[in-house]
Design an enzyme around this catalytic site. Structure first.
Site, PDB file in Angstrom:
ATOM      1  N   ASP A 262       0.871  -1.177   0.000  1.00  0.00           N
ATOM      2  CA  ASP A 262       0.000   0.000   0.000  1.00  0.00           C
ATOM      3  C   ASP A 262       0.904   1.222   0.000  1.00  0.00           C
ATOM      4  O   ASP A 262       2.093   1.118   0.318  1.00  0.00           O
ATOM      5  CB  ASP A 262      -0.884   0.000   1.255  1.00  0.00           C
ATOM      6  CG  ASP A 262      -1.742   1.257   1.343  1.00  0.00           C
ATOM      7  OD1 ASP A 262      -2.291   1.674   0.305  1.00  0.00           O
ATOM      8  OD2 ASP A 262      -1.840   1.847   2.434  1.00  0.00           O
ATOM      9  N   SER A 263       0.327   2.362  -0.327  1.00  0.00           N
ATOM     10  CA  SER A 263       1.097   3.606  -0.277  1.00  0.00           C
ATOM     11  C   SER A 263       1.512   3.955   1.149  1.00  0.00           C
ATOM     12  O   SER A 263       2.429   4.733   1.351  1.00  0.00           O
ATOM     13  CB  SER A 263       0.280   4.744  -0.870  1.00  0.00           C
ATOM     14  OG  SER A 263      -0.957   4.850  -0.208  1.00  0.00           O
TER      15      SER A 263
ATOM     16  N   CYS B  93      -4.302  -1.130  -2.057  1.00  0.00           N
ATOM     17  CA  CYS B  93      -4.397   0.321  -2.185  1.00  0.00           C
ATOM     18  C   CYS B  93      -5.324   0.565  -3.360  1.00  0.00           C
ATOM     19  O   CYS B  93      -5.070   0.081  -4.469  1.00  0.00           O
ATOM     20  CB  CYS B  93      -2.999   0.871  -2.456  1.00  0.00           C
ATOM     21  SG  CYS B  93      -2.936   2.612  -2.915  1.00  0.00           S
TER      22      CYS B  93
ATOM     23  N   GLU C  15      -6.169   9.578   9.783  1.00  0.00           N
ATOM     24  CA  GLU C  15      -4.784   9.568  10.265  1.00  0.00           C
ATOM     25  C   GLU C  15      -4.630  10.428  11.524  1.00  0.00           C
ATOM     26  O   GLU C  15      -3.782  10.162  12.365  1.00  0.00           O
ATOM     27  CB  GLU C  15      -3.829  10.025   9.157  1.00  0.00           C
ATOM     28  CG  GLU C  15      -3.937   9.094   7.952  1.00  0.00           C
ATOM     29  CD  GLU C  15      -2.635   8.786   7.255  1.00  0.00           C
ATOM     30  OE1 GLU C  15      -1.647   9.532   7.459  1.00  0.00           O
ATOM     31  OE2 GLU C  15      -2.588   7.806   6.505  1.00  0.00           O
TER      32      GLU C  15
ATOM     33  N   CYS D 231     -11.613   3.029  -0.389  1.00  0.00           N
ATOM     34  CA  CYS D 231     -10.313   3.495   0.091  1.00  0.00           C
ATOM     35  C   CYS D 231     -10.034   2.704   1.360  1.00  0.00           C
ATOM     36  O   CYS D 231     -10.924   2.550   2.199  1.00  0.00           O
ATOM     37  CB  CYS D 231     -10.355   4.994   0.391  1.00  0.00           C
ATOM     38  SG  CYS D 231      -8.878   5.612   1.228  1.00  0.00           S
TER      39      CYS D 231
ATOM     40  N   HIS E 221      -8.589   3.375   3.980  1.00  0.00           N
ATOM     41  CA  HIS E 221      -8.723   4.091   5.249  1.00  0.00           C
ATOM     42  C   HIS E 221     -10.166   4.103   5.755  1.00  0.00           C
ATOM     43  O   HIS E 221     -10.407   4.301   6.947  1.00  0.00           O
ATOM     44  CB  HIS E 221      -8.289   5.553   5.097  1.00  0.00           C
ATOM     45  CG  HIS E 221      -6.821   5.777   5.183  1.00  0.00           C
ATOM     46  ND1 HIS E 221      -5.939   5.309   4.247  1.00  0.00           N
ATOM     47  CD2 HIS E 221      -6.061   6.457   6.090  1.00  0.00           C
ATOM     48  CE1 HIS E 221      -4.708   5.684   4.569  1.00  0.00           C
ATOM     49  NE2 HIS E 221      -4.750   6.372   5.683  1.00  0.00           N
TER      50      HIS E 221
END
Lengths: 275, 275
Positions: free
Chosen positions: B13-14, B76, B155, B187, B189
């Site tokens: 993943d990034s 990702c 985050e 996504c 996240h």
């Protein structure tokens, strides 16, 4: 060896934020040539380790130095915080960051010697503002806090409205209650949030815009080093380079610069690395 | 040549987002070895150009391939959207992205054939979800919108409270009013915002978690290709690599993974570039 007065001022940032500094340079020094580099392929620096920030900053500085600039401006609080001294050692050019000018202005502005600083995680963790401020006034008390959501808010264009207001209150009300009378906007994105930050902090807290202060310092330094553009300076230019997509930089960048960006070049930093 | 059943599943993943996929892999396939790579020196991919995303994805894939993995998972959405096909062509391994599993689950779940998708700018601009969904059901209508502030909110750890709620309402209420009955969290996240997204969309909209769906697809693929860990498989391991600072990854990553990360290695992708 003195640089050519007609050479450009080189300005770099991790992305578009440094355009607020460039905007102030345009306003204060309209006749100077400029080359701006935004490292948009690796933005944001504010969440990265010091080693990585320094590596990326060296590459950006080397790219601009290869263009024959007369002065280098690190228009990024994170890179200034972490890499200014090492870039100064490495590149035989006048080099300016954005921390020192903001720190000086804050010390001039405060009356009660209680100064707040807001910035990215990396800038705040570096401790560069408290260090710079205390070097100027050993009695100053500095309260520094990170506001990581401000950058994405600005990039999304949500600079007013409920989300921006609540985010500002969540970050800033505890800071306000510490009794500071001066607040340094220690990130080049934050001038776009000046309205909501000012409202949250109230009229008794002076806001220091490090972009404005840096432009003043650049002007002063050009005069001291006798590096101002000569009157007969020809071929006026303002160049823009990015390391990634032009579209996003153009679309978002105009909000920061306050004027259209006509042409954007792509820079490949991997070819310019100073090893 | 068939890979070794005891080799690891490689996941990249990034940054930390892919840990939500890894978490589901742990839950569904607890005996498999895994190697996770987070390209934290260059996160986020979601704001970058397709060329840059592909370049970075190749480098991450090449790093994991060099470790002798038996399967590659692009955990990702941005990299899956943009680079999956080209990575499949380039690497002689079973390769899975997160788009297809989410699209399949959405088509299964919808009753009125109106499906919403939320993701980063780059994922939405790529059009990969509408394309994947319509390939499965030509009559499905897909409404896809970017929610760029969701990643920084997660985050920062602001996954509930007023700022998260108002941000969710600003992005999602217009989407709700289109009458969709299914919403893909496009996504990695976003599973952490499931609570607030569910509240905003209401009980009549099914949420599709692409992390969960991807883990199911991985299990299926391992069975089909006869690549499951053998019973006598020894030396169970779960390795973590990042391209930048361990501290941040460790601190934020545990929220995503739901368990402690004991040890993190640093990967230097520049040495592994597949040119």
């Amino acid at each position: 060896l003195k640089a050519n007065n007609n050479a450009a001022i080189g300005v770099f940032d991790s992305g578009i934020g440094g355009l607020t500094v460039l905007r102030e340079i345009f306003a204060l020094l309209p006749f100077e040539n400029t080359i701006y580099l935004g490292d948009t392929a690796r933005v944001p620096y504010g969440i990265r380790s010091p080693e990585t920030v320094t590596k990326y900053s060296f590459e950006s500085a080397a790219f601009l130095a290869s263009k024959g600039i007369k002065m280098l401006v690190i228009a990024c609080n994170t890179a200034s915080s972490i890499s200014l001294e090492r870039i100064k050692e490495r590149f035989p050019l006048p080099v300016l960051g954005v921390i020192e000018p903001g720190a000086k202005a804050a010390v001039r502005a405060t009356k009660n010697k209680r100064i707040g600083v807001i910035g990215t995680d990396a800038t705040i963790r570096s401790g560069s503002y408290p260090k710079a401020i205390r070097a100027l006034d050993g009695e100053a008390e500095v309260i520094a806090i990170p506001c990581p959501l401000f950058v994405p808010l600005v990039e999304e264009g949500w600079i007013e409205g409920d989300v921006a207001r609540l985010t500002a209150e969540k970050y800033l009300l505890p800071l306000k209650h510490t009794g500071i009378d001066t607040l340094v906007l220690g990130c080049t994105h934050y001038p776009l949030l000046k309205g909501i930050i000012g409202k949250t902090m109230g009229p008794d807290v002076a806001l220091i815009d490090s972009a404005e202060e840096t432009a003043k310092e650049i002007k002063e330094k050009l005069i001291i080093e006798d590096l101002r553009m000569t009157e007969g300076g020809k071929g006026h230019y303002r160049e823009f380079f990015v390391t990634d997509s032009r579209d996003r930089f153009m679309a978002v960048g105009e909000r920061f610069l306050g004027e259209r960006i006509e042409h954007i070049n792509i820079a490949d930093l991997s070819e310019e690395v100073a090893r």
